[in-house]
Design a protein around this motif. Sequence first.
Motif, mmCIF file in Angstrom:
data_model
loop_
_atom_site.group_PDB
_atom_site.id
_atom_site.type_symbol
_atom_site.label_atom_id
_atom_site.label_comp_id
_atom_site.label_asym_id
_atom_site.label_seq_id
_atom_site.Cartn_x
_atom_site.Cartn_y
_atom_site.Cartn_z
ATOM 1 N N LEU A 387 27.764 42.671 4.350
ATOM 2 C CA LEU A 387 28.327 42.464 3.007
ATOM 3 C C LEU A 387 29.685 41.768 3.038
ATOM 4 O O LEU A 387 30.079 41.161 2.031
ATOM 5 N N HIS A 388 30.376 41.847 4.186
ATOM 6 C CA HIS A 388 31.746 41.351 4.238
ATOM 7 C C HIS A 388 31.932 40.411 5.431
ATOM 8 O O HIS A 388 31.213 40.494 6.420
ATOM 9 N N LYS A 389 32.922 39.531 5.302
ATOM 10 C CA LYS A 389 33.392 38.731 6.430
ATOM 11 C C LYS A 389 34.872 39.016 6.636
ATOM 12 O O LYS A 389 35.620 39.240 5.675
ATOM 13 N N LEU A 390 35.281 39.009 7.900
ATOM 14 C CA LEU A 390 36.648 39.402 8.231
ATOM 15 C C LEU A 390 37.626 38.264 7.988
ATOM 16 O O LEU A 390 37.296 37.084 8.192
ATOM 17 N N SER A 397 36.456 44.262 16.608
ATOM 18 C CA SER A 397 36.236 45.514 17.335
ATOM 19 C C SER A 397 36.943 46.697 16.667
ATOM 20 O O SER A 397 36.523 47.842 16.829
ATOM 21 N N SER A 398 38.025 46.421 15.934
ATOM 22 C CA SER A 398 38.764 47.500 15.271
ATOM 23 C C SER A 398 38.545 47.511 13.759
ATOM 24 O O SER A 398 39.289 48.175 13.032
ATOM 25 N N ALA A 399 37.569 46.748 13.285
ATOM 26 C CA ALA A 399 37.320 46.684 11.835
ATOM 27 C C ALA A 399 36.495 47.892 11.409
ATOM 28 O O ALA A 399 35.330 48.031 11.796
ATOM 29 N N LYS A 400 37.130 48.754 10.612
ATOM 30 C CA LYS A 400 36.432 49.942 10.120
ATOM 31 C C LYS A 400 36.688 50.154 8.638
ATOM 32 O O LYS A 400 35.768 50.122 7.829
#
Length: 429
Positions: A387-390, A397-400
């Motif tokens: 649903l999302h792009k960073l 690795s740390s995307a929460k």
Amino acid sequence: MATMSEKDLKADAKNFCESLANVFMMKRRDPQTQHLLQKSKSLIEALLQEKRSKTERPSIPPKPARAGGGSMGQLWVKLDEMKRENDELKKKLHGKMHDEKTMQSKTQGPGEVIITELHKSKTENETLRSQLEKSMTSIKELEKVNLTLQDEFKRTKVAHDVAQKSLEKVKQEQKTLESSLDTVKTENDKLKMRCTNSVKPMKRADNRFVENINEKCRPSNIALLYNNLESQQWVDAKEGLEDAGYEDEEMITKFLCDILMVTYSICTELLTDIDNGIAGLLKDPSKLLDSSFLDCTKDSLCLPDELLHSIKDVLRQNYEDIDPEPIVTKCKEKVRCANEWDQFEGVLGHKSINRYMEQCACVTWQMVVQQSPMWLSTSDTYFDEELHKLWWSCDKSSAKMIKFFVWPALYDCRNGNLLVKGCVNTSME
């Protein structure tokens, strides 16, 4: 008689000396030349030896000629004369060799003719020999070229055979794939028939929930406009804020995202006002004379669905005629009222910001006038890759957890299908 024999001897000696001069012109490796040279050498040595023996012996007065011995005395005298003449001829021979090479004698003896012919034959033989050597060299080179061509032919033949086998293999595979494709098509048709027979068609009153490709203002086109808004006007507005001295990237992106969401809410409210206003006018048309009519229609009854859909059809047909300026003005008022954006109040009149707000108004208006209004979402709290792009500065690795939305996610309707992923800034917690 003595004079005749003396002349014969002189003639023989002269002819022999001329033949000897011609012999010197030839190569000494010839057998005939060697034979003549050896013969002349032996004769000259014999004469020199005899002359030496005469000079070494004491001179004896000649004896008076005896009866019957006159002929021998004459022979000895002639022999001495012949020796003297031979010595003189030897001396003259070296001086005349060059002239006798270029000039030919009017009368040639049989030995001279043979030597001349032999010389010509040798010259021709050498010429033919050189030609033969050249021919042999050419034959060897041609043999090498022939061997090379034979090797190339063999390699080409092998490559041709391999290519022929590969072509046959490809043809067989093509036939197999064609047969497999026919089988899959047959099975697909069978499955379609089974699905058609087993599934009952849904009954729908109208076709308004299906996208009409004849309309320009439809969800797929709006999704493209939404992407362009992010890649063009949003980028220009961000650069304009950075040029104005705003260095906090997080604040800039949150501010631009909020502008989009405020514009979307204004367009949604505008459509609600249209719905309520028309419903109130249909109930009591005289209310149109009251300038405060729209303020009193917040709690009015809504229009019937069919009428509202018809109105939306008209609005979609005339979506290009809407004036975005009132929507932009309303958006600026709301931004000024928000305390957290006080620092950006001075740049609301910037060209890039104003252009961004106008484009936001045009795109979001097309979103809300769809039969099922499209939905912009910034309510997610957990990062979902589907649903999302960073944002570029975030680590996957740390995307929460989602800290804030840089760009809202677009759905075809509330809780509907995702059309454009939202761009988010994340953290570990």
